[in-house]
Scaffold this active site. Structure first.
Site, PDB file in Angstrom:
ATOM      1  N   ASP A  16       0.830  -1.069  -0.447  1.00 56.22           N
ATOM      2  CA  ASP A  16       0.020  -0.204   0.478  1.00 56.22           C
ATOM      3  C   ASP A  16       0.715   1.633   0.311  1.00 56.22           C
ATOM      4  OD1 ASP A  16      -2.350   1.211   0.719  1.00 56.22           O
ATOM      5  OD2 ASP A  16      -1.566   1.472   2.533  1.00 56.22           O
ATOM      6  N   ASP A  18      -0.301   4.560   1.219  1.00 56.84           N
ATOM      7  CA  ASP A  18      -0.345   6.249   2.346  1.00 56.84           C
ATOM      8  C   ASP A  18      -0.464   5.463   3.260  1.00 56.84           C
ATOM      9  OD1 ASP A  18      -0.655   8.663   0.839  1.00 56.84           O
ATOM     10  OD2 ASP A  18      -1.978   7.722  -0.375  1.00 56.84           O
ATOM     11  N   ASP A 174      -1.313  -1.063   6.258  1.00 60.44           N
ATOM     12  CA  ASP A 174      -1.893  -0.675   7.459  1.00 60.44           C
ATOM     13  C   ASP A 174      -3.070  -0.199   7.458  1.00 60.44           C
ATOM     14  OD1 ASP A 174      -2.209   1.898   5.069  1.00 60.44           O
ATOM     15  OD2 ASP A 174      -1.941   3.354   6.434  1.00 60.44           O
TER      16      ASP A 174
END
Length: 228
Positions: A16, A18, A174
């Site tokens: 991922d 960001d 995250d």
């Protein structure tokens, strides 16, 4: 860190963007505060926006303008993206330890790529600013394909473009959507505990294969989950 030992790095690593590779919250804060200033409002603090960054533009607008009707905020999404494009890369930076992790993968001959829900044009614009444009083997944005995470399609297509079976890759993210997408793709997953989470989020309940506190830990092969 809680980890299942593995004999080697995965054949390919997908990330991922960001909240996983990039601490983009400062860029997002500048965006939100520019929009607040345009509406006669004072700035909001970083800690009020940071937990919402991985949830996307609509979630960040909701945090920045909680008193505004969701339907009206929806019409502001293009403005948010346009403003963010002007702030892109000016304030944020890779998380500490990310460059060491990427260098270790490259030294081991393992390609790495990015699968993000950020619009592809914005993600691609970031790559040269970070020095990743010639290093990232594949980049898929939230609008690249017909579906986005938590659908597994972006992960399976990314693995296909790199030429590695999904079970021999690993995906690091995250947000719960990242782990759901990885599981549906049959891809081992790593929960990036250093990223952005709401207070109510329980990353243990996401049932990722590995939970890691620091990206630098992933510079070691035995921190990664085993292939499937």
């Amino acid at each position: 860190m809680s980890a299942t030992p593995a004999a080697a790095f995965p054949q390919a690593a997908l990330f991922d963007l960001d909240g996983t590779l990039l601490d983009s919250a400062p860029d997002m804060l500048a965006t939100a505060n520019a929009m607040r200033a345009a509406r006669g409002r004072g700035p909001m603090p970083l800690e009020a926006l940071r937990p919402h960054v991985s949830k996307g533009a609509r979630a960040m607008l909701g945090a920045a303008f909680a008193d505004v009707d969701a339907g009206e905020r929806e019409t502001w999404v293009p403005e948010f993206l346009d403003t963010y494009e002007r702030e892109l890369g000016l304030h944020g930076a890779p998380f500490p330890g990310v460059e060491a992790m990427l260098a270790a993968l490259e030294a081991a001959g393992r390609p790495w790529g990015i699968v993000t829900n950020k619009p592809e044009y914005l993600a691609r614009k970031l790559m040269p600013l970070l020095g990743w444009d010639t290093r990232c083997a594949v980049l898929i944005g939230g609008d690249t394909l017909a579906a986005r995470k938590p659908d597994p399609l972006p992960l399976t297509v990314a693995a296909q473009r790199i030429g590695v079976e999904p079970g021999a890759c690993a995906y690091v993210g995250d947000d719960e959507r990242d782990i759901l997408a990885a599981r549906a793709a049959g891809m081992p997953s790593v929960v990036a505990l250093w990223g952005y989470r709401l207070e109510m989020d329980d990353p243990i309940a996401w049932q990722g294969d590995v939970l890691v506190d620091d990206p630098a830990a992933l510079a070691l092969a035995d921190a990664w989950p085993a292939a499937r």
